[in-house]
Design a protein around this motif. Structure first.
Motif, PDB file in Angstrom:
ATOM      1  N   GLU A 243       0.830  -1.198   0.000  1.00  0.00           N
ATOM      2  CA  GLU A 243       0.000   0.000   0.000  1.00  0.00           C
ATOM      3  C   GLU A 243       0.871   1.258   0.000  1.00  0.00           C
ATOM      4  O   GLU A 243       0.654   2.194  -0.768  1.00  0.00           O
ATOM      5  CB  GLU A 243      -0.845  -0.042   1.274  1.00  0.00           C
TER       6      GLU A 243
ATOM      7  N   HIS B  93      -3.076   8.250   3.712  1.00  0.00           N
ATOM      8  CA  HIS B  93      -3.668   7.259   4.592  1.00  0.00           C
ATOM      9  C   HIS B  93      -2.856   5.976   4.666  1.00  0.00           C
ATOM     10  O   HIS B  93      -3.118   5.139   5.509  1.00  0.00           O
ATOM     11  CB  HIS B  93      -5.095   6.940   4.138  1.00  0.00           C
ATOM     12  N   THR B  94      -1.861   5.832   3.773  1.00  0.00           N
ATOM     13  CA  THR B  94      -1.063   4.614   3.824  1.00  0.00           C
ATOM     14  C   THR B  94       0.066   4.726   4.846  1.00  0.00           C
ATOM     15  O   THR B  94       0.586   3.723   5.295  1.00  0.00           O
ATOM     16  CB  THR B  94      -0.432   4.314   2.453  1.00  0.00           C
TER      17      THR B  94
ATOM     18  N   ALA C  92     -17.672  10.949   0.769  1.00  0.00           N
ATOM     19  CA  ALA C  92     -17.840   9.700   0.035  1.00  0.00           C
ATOM     20  C   ALA C  92     -17.024   8.555   0.629  1.00  0.00           C
ATOM     21  O   ALA C  92     -17.089   7.447   0.129  1.00  0.00           O
ATOM     22  CB  ALA C  92     -17.449   9.901  -1.424  1.00  0.00           C
ATOM     23  N   HIS C  93     -16.249   8.801   1.687  1.00  0.00           N
ATOM     24  CA  HIS C  93     -15.367   7.748   2.187  1.00  0.00           C
ATOM     25  C   HIS C  93     -15.772   7.226   3.553  1.00  0.00           C
ATOM     26  O   HIS C  93     -16.441   7.913   4.320  1.00  0.00           O
ATOM     27  CB  HIS C  93     -13.920   8.248   2.201  1.00  0.00           C
ATOM     28  N   TYR C  94     -15.330   6.008   3.833  1.00  0.00           N
ATOM     29  CA  TYR C  94     -15.703   5.351   5.081  1.00  0.00           C
ATOM     30  C   TYR C  94     -14.489   4.800   5.809  1.00  0.00           C
ATOM     31  O   TYR C  94     -14.580   3.799   6.487  1.00  0.00           O
ATOM     32  CB  TYR C  94     -16.711   4.233   4.793  1.00  0.00           C
ATOM     33  N   ASP C  95     -13.358   5.412   5.587  1.00  0.00           N
ATOM     34  CA  ASP C  95     -12.151   5.025   6.304  1.00  0.00           C
ATOM     35  C   ASP C  95     -11.674   6.296   6.998  1.00  0.00           C
ATOM     36  O   ASP C  95     -11.522   7.328   6.338  1.00  0.00           O
ATOM     37  CB  ASP C  95     -11.100   4.515   5.308  1.00  0.00           C
TER      38      ASP C  95
ATOM     39  N   ARG D  61      -8.903   8.258   5.420  1.00  0.00           N
ATOM     40  CA  ARG D  61      -9.186   8.877   4.121  1.00  0.00           C
ATOM     41  C   ARG D  61     -10.127  10.061   4.280  1.00  0.00           C
ATOM     42  O   ARG D  61      -9.996  11.069   3.576  1.00  0.00           O
ATOM     43  CB  ARG D  61      -9.747   7.837   3.166  1.00  0.00           C
TER      44      ARG D  61
ATOM     45  N   ALA E 235     -11.425   1.237   9.442  1.00  0.00           N
ATOM     46  CA  ALA E 235     -12.633   1.205   8.614  1.00  0.00           C
ATOM     47  C   ALA E 235     -13.862   1.390   9.488  1.00  0.00           C
ATOM     48  O   ALA E 235     -14.040   0.678  10.480  1.00  0.00           O
ATOM     49  CB  ALA E 235     -12.709  -0.121   7.873  1.00  0.00           C
ATOM     50  N   LEU E 236     -14.683   2.351   9.125  1.00  0.00           N
ATOM     51  CA  LEU E 236     -15.864   2.628   9.940  1.00  0.00           C
ATOM     52  C   LEU E 236     -16.760   1.404  10.031  1.00  0.00           C
ATOM     53  O   LEU E 236     -17.448   1.197  11.028  1.00  0.00           O
ATOM     54  CB  LEU E 236     -16.632   3.811   9.356  1.00  0.00           C
ATOM     55  N   ALA E 237     -16.767   0.578   8.974  1.00  0.00           N
ATOM     56  CA  ALA E 237     -17.628  -0.606   8.980  1.00  0.00           C
ATOM     57  C   ALA E 237     -17.256  -1.562  10.103  1.00  0.00           C
ATOM     58  O   ALA E 237     -18.092  -2.296  10.610  1.00  0.00           O
ATOM     59  CB  ALA E 237     -17.532  -1.308   7.632  1.00  0.00           C
ATOM     60  N   ARG E 238     -15.985  -1.575  10.482  1.00  0.00           N
ATOM     61  CA  ARG E 238     -15.536  -2.548  11.485  1.00  0.00           C
ATOM     62  C   ARG E 238     -15.487  -1.969  12.882  1.00  0.00           C
ATOM     63  O   ARG E 238     -15.206  -2.676  13.850  1.00  0.00           O
ATOM     64  CB  ARG E 238     -14.135  -3.035  11.123  1.00  0.00           C
TER      65      ARG E 238
ATOM     66  N   GLU F 246     -20.395   6.196  13.577  1.00  0.00           N
ATOM     67  CA  GLU F 246     -19.965   4.858  13.215  1.00  0.00           C
ATOM     68  C   GLU F 246     -18.970   4.287  14.210  1.00  0.00           C
ATOM     69  O   GLU F 246     -19.082   3.135  14.625  1.00  0.00           O
ATOM     70  CB  GLU F 246     -19.353   4.857  11.815  1.00  0.00           C
TER      71      GLU F 246
ATOM     72  N   LYS G 166     -22.520   3.704  17.349  1.00  0.00           N
ATOM     73  CA  LYS G 166     -23.231   2.473  17.017  1.00  0.00           C
ATOM     74  C   LYS G 166     -22.632   1.278  17.778  1.00  0.00           C
ATOM     75  O   LYS G 166     -21.506   1.344  18.257  1.00  0.00           O
ATOM     76  CB  LYS G 166     -23.195   2.222  15.510  1.00  0.00           C
TER      77      LYS G 166
ATOM     78  N   GLU H 203      -3.125  -0.567  -4.899  1.00  0.00           N
ATOM     79  CA  GLU H 203      -3.264  -0.933  -3.495  1.00  0.00           C
ATOM     80  C   GLU H 203      -3.743   0.246  -2.656  1.00  0.00           C
ATOM     81  O   GLU H 203      -4.480   0.074  -1.698  1.00  0.00           O
ATOM     82  CB  GLU H 203      -1.906  -1.400  -2.958  1.00  0.00           C
ATOM     83  N   ALA H 204      -3.281   1.439  -3.031  1.00  0.00           N
ATOM     84  CA  ALA H 204      -3.509   2.581  -2.139  1.00  0.00           C
ATOM     85  C   ALA H 204      -4.929   3.099  -2.228  1.00  0.00           C
ATOM     86  O   ALA H 204      -5.427   3.692  -1.287  1.00  0.00           O
ATOM     87  CB  ALA H 204      -2.518   3.695  -2.467  1.00  0.00           C
TER      88      ALA H 204
ATOM     89  N   ASP I 151     -13.521   1.913  -0.032  1.00  0.00           N
ATOM     90  CA  ASP I 151     -13.700   1.623   1.392  1.00  0.00           C
ATOM     91  C   ASP I 151     -14.806   0.613   1.600  1.00  0.00           C
ATOM     92  O   ASP I 151     -15.710   0.477   0.794  1.00  0.00           O
ATOM     93  CB  ASP I 151     -14.097   2.900   2.144  1.00  0.00           C
ATOM     94  N   GLU I 152     -14.720  -0.081   2.719  1.00  0.00           N
ATOM     95  CA  GLU I 152     -15.828  -0.914   3.166  1.00  0.00           C
ATOM     96  C   GLU I 152     -16.946   0.013   3.630  1.00  0.00           C
ATOM     97  O   GLU I 152     -16.695   0.930   4.422  1.00  0.00           O
ATOM     98  CB  GLU I 152     -15.349  -1.725   4.367  1.00  0.00           C
ATOM     99  N   VAL I 153     -18.159  -0.205   3.171  1.00  0.00           N
ATOM    100  CA  VAL I 153     -19.248   0.691   3.556  1.00  0.00           C
ATOM    101  C   VAL I 153     -19.967   0.109   4.771  1.00  0.00           C
ATOM    102  O   VAL I 153     -20.368  -1.053   4.758  1.00  0.00           O
ATOM    103  CB  VAL I 153     -20.246   0.860   2.393  1.00  0.00           C
ATOM    104  N   PRO I 154     -20.135   0.898   5.838  1.00  0.00           N
ATOM    105  CA  PRO I 154     -20.826   0.390   7.016  1.00  0.00           C
ATOM    106  C   PRO I 154     -22.279   0.058   6.690  1.00  0.00           C
ATOM    107  O   PRO I 154     -22.895   0.691   5.820  1.00  0.00           O
ATOM    108  CB  PRO I 154     -20.760   1.546   8.009  1.00  0.00           C
ATOM    109  N   ALA I 155     -22.828  -0.954   7.379  1.00  0.00           N
ATOM    110  CA  ALA I 155     -24.198  -1.379   7.106  1.00  0.00           C
ATOM    111  C   ALA I 155     -25.182  -0.240   7.331  1.00  0.00           C
ATOM    112  O   ALA I 155     -26.220  -0.155   6.670  1.00  0.00           O
ATOM    113  CB  ALA I 155     -24.551  -2.554   8.000  1.00  0.00           C
ATOM    114  N   THR I 156     -24.833   0.647   8.260  1.00  0.00           N
ATOM    115  CA  THR I 156     -25.754   1.728   8.582  1.00  0.00           C
ATOM    116  C   THR I 156     -25.853   2.765   7.475  1.00  0.00           C
ATOM    117  O   THR I 156     -26.835   3.485   7.374  1.00  0.00           O
ATOM    118  CB  THR I 156     -25.318   2.414   9.882  1.00  0.00           C
TER     119      THR I 156
END
Lengths: 507, 137, 140
Positions: free
Chosen positions: A155, A235-236, A293-296, A299, A356-359, A429, A433, B112-113, B117-122
């Motif tokens: 990365e 972010h890397t 638009a991002h969820y990290d 980022r 990652a916001l999802a996790r 997030e 939550k 790679e960079a 992103d993984e999108v949260p379920a919410t």
């Protein structure tokens, strides 16, 4: 004493770079030297700021060669403030870097590179010479290249290549502009150039050189449309590195734009004002939309750097004392807040197991202190009163209204709202939550936890201080703006009353 | 002489622009080196070119004699060459490492960079269809 | 890397030639073309040649300290030369100081020479660090 204080923000990181490089195979010793050097740097920059506040601009000629022949160091209000912030960030990140994974980083050469980066930044803030500015840019760049790919992950290599390529081309444009300006004005000393520039016959070529500089500094500051390298690479990087990058690198570009366009090209403001204004607006909007638009976390924060750069350019776009004061106040506030958010993101990673916001989730229940420490810079970034960001935005927007740049002021307001959206998104997030999966144990020692949280608390304290006790900071920004707009004063302070005429001596 | 220099700079910069647009990283790097050379020549051209006396102050004199060459651009170019050399060397090491890691030196094949992103379920999937599709696949 | 026998045996001898030339260039830089940078380049070329013929490990052993340390020592030396300026506290950093000892001929010694030695060491450290990193990639 003044001469010593003037040179020390360059000398201290230089000595630190040298000594930590000598201690290559002893990371623990490097770390101690690094911490001492960062503390000393912060102390001397405070001393230098005191000197500027009490006695005005500090000017020195390295090697006693008179300006414009020699290497000139000039520290005025803006430079002094930037140096103090550099010192503060250096200290905060030096402590933070003693947290988790310090050993690994130091084996890869973090300490020498980190101090080389501070060296480049401090040099860029204190030089009074265009070519030296170029050299300091390169020092900073080489150090940042090394820091970015410190862990050698895939990365980082990919992000690093994007960063390196764009910045290489950007600085070469700088070099081209230096050549053009030297040909046109016959000098490289910024003060001397400011004296000669309005009388240059070929104003078209001068404007071309100015645009080259704008492109080069703009690429460094990640303004629209030259921002792509930033969200591709920041972010890397490992967290202390990302924090110091977010705090200082783009701001050196902003500083260079403010310095050059208030000093050398001020007479051409009718041309560059609207251009910079349009760039500022586009930068604000693009950055904040990218973040939405991002969820990290990393980022989102990277895109917000871009968006905030737009606010800092408003001063150059409007060129009124209030607008420039707003830019200065905004830069000071932003550096503290943005670096702090990256530091918090590192702590979130350690305690929640991911960026990652999802996790992530449930951190408010498991780490309420971290939640509070996140909210302070996050709400400050969005401009919620009474935190520091509110005053920065207030002055910038007020300046926009006073200068009747209503579109600019409106965009700045709307972007503030969208910033709030992104910050609330992270809050919802990561903190609010329920956790999607139980977070792995943070697995850090007491000392590591202390090293992580101490700088975060310190920077939160600075944010609150600027917020609740804004008066002296605002007064300082206005003094800085007045000294920036007083070109004659700058020229006289550097060249003396009877300047040696290099420009006339060499056709 | 100046015309020749100007033409050379133009050709160098044009070639550099062409090379920099390549996806192949070593080519882009060569482009950077050429661009740097062009910039260095531009500085040299900015400080007068032609046959001139060496810029040495004669003993007893206070200043350079008229018609002496301008030593400053050469000092600048020397500095710029050294810096450019360092940067190019670093970039080369970086490209080589990337080549070893990715098995290619083509910028397009390295992604790679900037993974989505993984999108949260919410967050509603409709807000980020591309990322959601990628995740499903 | 398999270097020929002749190369391997003669390598230590051949190391001294570029080293001597580099020191000559360093001192010649006082009043003629030459100086720390060129000297450092020649010296590092010598070391790189040694690394090619005897292997990187041997070259690193011959250098005694890691390249980064040489770089650090060089930087400190260059810095120290500037500090001497503050013997006169009003002078700017890096102001020249000169010393003319009279040993049968007048030998002009200045802080510029100290600075140049610093540059020389820094260049050796930087170049060897870079080249060894590159070569390490090739073989490793």
């Amino acid at each position: 004493m003044r001469q010593f204080l003037l040179a020390s923000p360059i000398l201290i990181p230089l000595v630190a770079t040298a000594v930590t490089a000598m201690l290559w195979s002893r990371p623990a010793a490097q770390r101690r030297v690094g911490l001492v050097a960062a503390t000393l740097l912060f102390a001397t920059t405070l001393g230098l700021l005191g000197e500027v506040l009490s006695g005005g601009m500090v000017v020195g000629q390295m090697g006693n060669w008179p300006a414009p022949f020699g290497v000139t160091l000039v520290v005025d209000h803006l430079s002094a403030a930037m140096l103090v912030i550099t010192g503060l960030m250096g200290l905060a990140v030096a402590v933070y870097a003693m947290g988790p994974r310090a050993e690994e980083r130091d084996r890869a050469g973090f300490q020498p590179l980190f101090h080389a980066l501070l060296l480049g930044v401090a040099g860029a803030f204190s030089t009074g010479d265009l070519f030296n500015l170029y050299v300091w840019f390169e020092v900073m760049l080489i150090a940042s290249f090394g820091l970015l790919v410190l862990d050698r992950t895939r990365e980082q290599l990919d992000g690093g290549i994007r960063y390196v390529m764009l910045n290489l081309v950007g600085t070469t444009f700088f070099l081209l502009a230096v050549g053009l300006l030297y040909g046109l004005t016959g000098t490289l000393n910024l003060a001397d150039m400011a004296r000669v520039a309005p009388g240059v016959e070929n104003q078209g070529a001068l404007a071309a050189a100015a645009v080259l500089l704008l492109v080069s500094f703009g690429a460094k500051a990640a303004v629209f449309p030259l921002f792509n390298w930033l969200p591709a690479s920041y972010h890397t990087a490992s967290m202390p590195v990302a924090a110091i990058f977010a705090a200082l690198l783009t701001k050196v570009g902003v500083y260079a734009i403010i310095r050059v366009f208030t000093l050398v090209f001020a007479h051409d403001h009718a041309l560059f004002g609207p251009l910079v204004g349009a760039i500022a607006m586009a930068t604000m909007v693009v950055g904040v939309l990218g973040a939405a638009a991002h969820y990290d976390i990393r980022r989102i924060l990277s895109f917000h750097i871009i968006s905030q750069i737009g606010y800092m350019l408003v001063g150059v776009a409007l060129m009124t004392p209030l607008a420039i004061a707003g830019s200065v106040l905004y830069v000071i506030h932003h550096i503290v807040v943005k670096a702090n958010l990256f530091l918090v993101a590192g702590a979130v990673r350690q305690m929640g197991g991911s960026f990652a916001l999802a996790r992530l989730g449930g951190l408010w229940a498991t780490a309420p202190l971290l939640g509070l420490l996140f909210l302070i810079p996050a709400l400050s970034l969005a401009g919620i009163p009474p935190l520091s960001g509110f005053w920065g935005k207030l002055v910038v927007i007020r300046a926009g209204l006073e200068a009747e740049a209503f579109l600019l002021a409106g965009v700045a307001l709307a972007v503030g709202l969208l910033t709030l959206y992104s910050m609330i998104k992270i809050w919802n997030e990561a903190f609010w939550k329920a956790a999607p999966e139980p977070a792995p144990a943070a697995g850090w020692t007491r000392a590591q936890r202390l090293a992580t949280f101490a700088p975060i608390v310190l920077l939160c304290g600075v944010t609150l201080t600027i917020g609740f006790w804004a008066e002296p900071f605002a007064a300082f920004s206005i003094a800085a703006a007045e000294s920036l707009l007083d070109r004659e004063g700058y020229i006289a302070a550097v060249l003396g009353a009877q300047p040696t005429r290099l420009a006339e001596a060499v056709p | 002489m100046e015309t020749a220099l100007a033409l050379t700079i133009g050709v160098l910069v044009a070639a550099a622009a062409y090379l920099l647009l390549a996806r192949d990283l070593p080519r882009a790097l060569l482009g950077f080196v050429l661009l740097g050379t062009g910039a260095n020549l531009a500085i040299l051209a900015a400080g007068r070119v032609g046959t001139m006396a060496p810029p040495l102050v004669a003993s007893g004199a206070e200043a350079l004699a008229a018609g002496a060459a301008n030593p400053l651009p050469q000092a600048l170019v020397l500095t710029a060459i050294v810096i450019g050399f360092g940067l190019a060397a670093f970039a080369l090491v970086l490209v080589m490492r990337a080549h070893a890691e990715f098995g290619t030196a083509c910028a397009e094949d390295m992604d790679e960079a900037e993974r989505p992103d993984e999108v949260p379920a919410t967050a509603r999937p409709a807000l980020a269809p591309a990322a959601a599709r990628k995740e499903a696949a | 890397m398999d270097a020929s026998l002749i190369l391997r045996v003669s390598a230590p001898l051949l190391l001294w030639v570029p080293m001597a030339v580099s020191v000559y260039l360093l001192i010649r830089g006082h009043n003629a073309p030459g100086g720390g940078f060129v000297g450092g380049l020649v010296a590092s070329a010598g070391l790189v040649f040694y690394a090619i013929s005897r292997g990187q490990e041997a070259a690193l052993r011959a250098m005694r300290l890691p390249p980064a340390s040489w770089c650090g020592i060089g930087l400190l030396t260059a810095l120290g030369s500037g500090l001497l300026a503050w013997l006169d506290p009003s002078a700017g950093y890096l102001t020249h100081r000169w010393w003319f000892p009279d040993i049968s001929v007048t030998l002009p010694l200045g802080t510029a020479l100290v600075f140049d030695i610093g540059v020389y060491l820094t260049v050796i450290g930087t170049i060897t660090a870079m080249v060894f990193a590159l070569v390490g990639e090739e073989t490793g």
